[in-house]
Design a protein around this motif. Structure first.
Motif, short mmCIF file in Angstrom:
data_model
loop_
_atom_site.label_atom_id
_atom_site.label_comp_id
_atom_site.label_asym_id
_atom_site.label_seq_id
_atom_site.Cartn_x
_atom_site.Cartn_y
_atom_site.Cartn_z
N PRO A 194 -17.97 84.34 15.64
CA PRO A 194 -16.73 84.82 14.70
C PRO A 194 -15.57 85.16 15.91
O PRO A 194 -14.32 84.89 15.23
N ARG A 195 -15.71 85.34 16.93
CA ARG A 195 -14.71 85.40 17.88
C ARG A 195 -13.89 84.40 18.17
O ARG A 195 -12.53 84.27 18.66
N SER A 196 -14.49 83.16 18.18
CA SER A 196 -13.98 81.74 18.28
C SER A 196 -12.73 81.76 17.48
O SER A 196 -11.95 80.76 17.38
N LEU A 197 -12.85 82.36 16.14
CA LEU A 197 -11.59 82.02 15.12
C LEU A 197 -10.68 83.11 15.28
O LEU A 197 -9.39 83.10 14.52
N ASP A 198 -10.42 84.01 16.22
CA ASP A 198 -9.55 85.11 16.44
C ASP A 198 -8.07 84.44 16.58
O ASP A 198 -7.02 85.22 16.18
N GLN A 199 -7.89 83.28 16.88
CA GLN A 199 -6.48 82.91 17.23
C GLN A 199 -6.46 81.20 16.40
O GLN A 199 -5.64 80.42 16.82
N LEU A 200 -7.29 81.17 15.61
CA LEU A 200 -7.13 79.64 14.67
C LEU A 200 -5.87 79.73 14.13
O LEU A 200 -5.40 80.46 13.34
N GLU A 201 -5.38 78.30 14.45
CA GLU A 201 -3.73 78.48 13.71
C GLU A 201 -3.79 77.15 12.84
O GLU A 201 -3.01 77.22 11.65
N ARG A 202 -4.49 76.23 13.01
CA ARG A 202 -4.69 75.03 12.23
C ARG A 202 -5.80 74.42 11.80
O ARG A 202 -6.75 74.33 12.76
N VAL A 203 -6.11 74.27 10.52
CA VAL A 203 -7.44 73.78 9.90
C VAL A 203 -7.13 72.38 9.19
O VAL A 203 -6.36 72.58 8.16
N THR A 204 -7.58 71.33 9.42
CA THR A 204 -7.52 70.16 8.75
C THR A 204 -8.94 69.72 8.18
O THR A 204 -9.63 69.10 9.03
N VAL A 231 -1.36 76.53 9.55
CA VAL A 231 -1.18 75.05 8.57
C VAL A 231 -2.67 75.07 7.86
O VAL A 231 -3.91 75.25 8.91
N VAL A 232 -2.72 74.61 6.70
CA VAL A 232 -4.13 74.38 6.22
C VAL A 232 -3.97 73.07 5.37
O VAL A 232 -3.09 72.94 4.52
N ASN A 233 -4.96 72.21 5.53
CA ASN A 233 -4.95 71.06 4.98
C ASN A 233 -6.42 70.53 4.58
O ASN A 233 -7.32 70.23 5.43
N ILE A 234 -6.49 70.86 3.13
CA ILE A 234 -7.95 70.80 2.52
C ILE A 234 -8.10 70.17 1.27
O ILE A 234 -7.07 70.07 0.56
N PRO A 235 -9.10 69.53 1.04
CA PRO A 235 -9.47 68.93 -0.25
C PRO A 235 -9.65 70.14 -1.15
O PRO A 235 -10.35 70.97 -0.85
N ILE A 236 -9.48 69.77 -2.50
CA ILE A 236 -9.97 70.73 -3.66
C ILE A 236 -10.73 69.86 -4.73
O ILE A 236 -10.19 68.89 -4.97
N THR A 237 -11.71 70.66 -5.68
CA THR A 237 -12.39 69.89 -6.36
C THR A 237 -12.79 70.57 -7.56
O THR A 237 -12.66 71.98 -7.48
N PRO A 274 -1.46 85.41 5.67
CA PRO A 274 -0.17 85.74 5.63
C PRO A 274 0.97 85.02 6.24
O PRO A 274 2.05 84.84 6.13
N ALA A 275 0.31 84.49 7.50
CA ALA A 275 1.47 83.64 8.46
C ALA A 275 1.47 82.20 7.99
O ALA A 275 2.06 81.29 8.67
N LEU A 276 0.84 81.88 6.79
CA LEU A 276 0.67 80.59 6.80
C LEU A 276 2.26 79.82 6.39
O LEU A 276 3.13 80.28 5.57
N GLN A 277 2.48 78.75 6.85
CA GLN A 277 3.49 77.69 6.82
C GLN A 277 3.70 76.72 6.13
O GLN A 277 4.63 76.17 5.41
N THR A 278 2.56 75.94 6.28
CA THR A 278 2.32 74.70 5.78
C THR A 278 0.74 74.66 4.87
O THR A 278 -0.06 74.88 5.50
#
Length: 420
Positions: A194-204, A231-237, A274-278
């Motif tokens: 879980p600590r590997s996600l502490d600074q995650l900024e972009r997910v596609t 930044v979050v870029n995901i599919p939704i179904t 809360p920091a989501l920009q895109t």
């Protein structure tokens, strides 16, 4: 010109301008020892290992073991389309699975970006363990891109690698297309590191229509990384897609039962960023839903409910991109009321003062009576495409008239990819 008449800093600047010109850089490296050290910074900065024969992988392994100090110069590594020629049949090649034995990854202590393209992983949990072992040996890795990974069809007897005790702190995760247990990797990352996600900024996350249901497994990870995600870029179904095509791994997401449908679960989870920009959402409708029946669980309604909360969940939101479906002229998952609600929400400058762009990418479909399924329609006529665009623009007319906000509408059939 003698060595003392031109400072070494000037050579560094010249070599920076030659970045990408490998032929010239190699020639400079052979000039003298001083220039060799300068040229190596660019020669080893970005390395690509690809194609048939594994010659580059073998050469790179030999070089790094002979001169380990060179590994510290490598910042970006791309591994792509690894094939090996069958020694008994020169006309046949077969894929080589990605394993820790491929390269001495532990000799790349400064690697920042790892790009894995069109590669095979060993079957089952072994392939996941291989990937975790590779990433775990790269202490400064920040960007992991996995593009078209597949499960290898051969049952290879190779070493079993223990889980590494530590994992790098990642800033960007990109998983696109392919056919492998990516949901298991997401779960292991969340539970074991879980600590590997502490600074995650972009997910596609972007997978074909059927596989996109499994992308739901990434939502707990995004929620856990929430505070820093921009930044979050995901599919939704729709839920029906998960029931029909989803893996057993999805049944372990206990929180799903507390929500009206999958869309409300996804949107509520994203509200913890809360920091989501895109935000980019690629909606995959259920193509088996017969024409004339209810066609959606309401992804846009769930989005509007979050946007309309008393306290804006994404005060920094600037860019919203929606990939939506148009079936025989009908806007799936949309209505005039929903269009007005979404337009009103994103153009409210008191709540979303930084919002500037709403992008709509429309995927057109037609009903196939023989197969009883919706299929992609290319709309070869320019006038037909223009009619679709105009219909969606009218629906979001309020956005187009809002000061400081751009409405971008187009018909598109390409995958919602990152662009690498």
């Amino acid at each position: 010109m003698t060595r003392s008449t031109l400072p070494l800093d000037v050579f560094y600047h010249i070599i920076e301008e030659l970045e990408g010109d490998l032929t010239t850089l190699r020639q400079i490296a052979l000039t003298n020892r001083s220039l060799l050290s300068c040229a190596r910074l660019s020669l080893y900065h970005s390395i690509t290992v690809s194609n048939v024969g594994l010659r580059r992988a073998d050469l790179l392994s030999r070089t790094l073991r002979a001169a380990p100090e060179l590994g510290a110069l490598v910042k970006s590594l791309k591994i792509s389309r690894l094939m090996r020629v069958d020694p008994y049949d020169s006309g046949y090649t077969y894929g080589v699975p990605l394993t820790p034995e491929l390269l001495p990854f532990h000799l790349l202590p400064s690697l920042n970006t790892l790009y894995l393209h069109s590669l095979a992983l060993r079957q089952g949990s072994q392939g996941i363990d291989d990937l975790i072992a590779i990433v775990g040996s790269l202490p400064r890795l920040e960007t992991l891109l996995c593009d078209i990974l597949m499960q290898d069809r051969q049952d290879l007897e190779l070493d079993v690698h223990p889980r590494p005790p530590h994992f790098p702190v990642l800033r960007e995760l990109v998983f696109i297309d392919g056919d492998w247990s990516h949901w298991t990797f997401a779960t292991q990352l969340l539970l074991s590191y879980p600590r590997s996600l502490d600074q995650l900024e972009r997910v596609t996350i972007s997978f074909p229509s059927r596989s996109s249901a499994d992308s739901l497994s990434w939502i707990p990870l995004i929620r856990a990384a929430g505070p820093h995600v921009r930044v979050v870029n995901i599919p939704i179904t729709d839920t029906s897609m998960r029931v029909r095509y989803g893996t057993a791994e999805l049944s372990r997401i206990a929180e799903l039962d507390a929500y009206r449908n999958d869309h409300t679960y996804v949107m509520d989870s994203l509200s913890h960023c809360p920091a989501l920009q895109t935000l980019k959402l690629d909606y995959h409708s259920d193509r088996n839903t017969p024409t004339g029946t209810a066609q959606s669980d309401g992804p846009i309604e769930a989005l509007c409910e979050v946007l309309e909360r008393p306290s804006p969940p994404w005060p920094c939101l600037q860019h919203l991109e929606l990939w939506l479906v148009d079936q025989d002229g009908a806007m799936v998952a949309m209505s005039d009321t929903l269009c007005a609600r979404l337009a009103s929400a994103v153009t409210d400058k008191a709540r979303y003062p930084r919002f500037t762009t709403l992008v709509l990418r429309i995927k057109t479909q037609c009903w196939n009576e023989r197969a009883d399924v919706w299929y992609t329609s290319s709309l070869s006529s320019e006038s037909d495409r223009a009619a679709v665009v105009e219909r969606w623009k009218r629906a979001f007319n309020a956005v187009g008239r809002a000061p400081g906000v751009v409405l971008d509408v187009a018909v598109s059939y390409a995958s919602n990819r990152r662009g690498w």
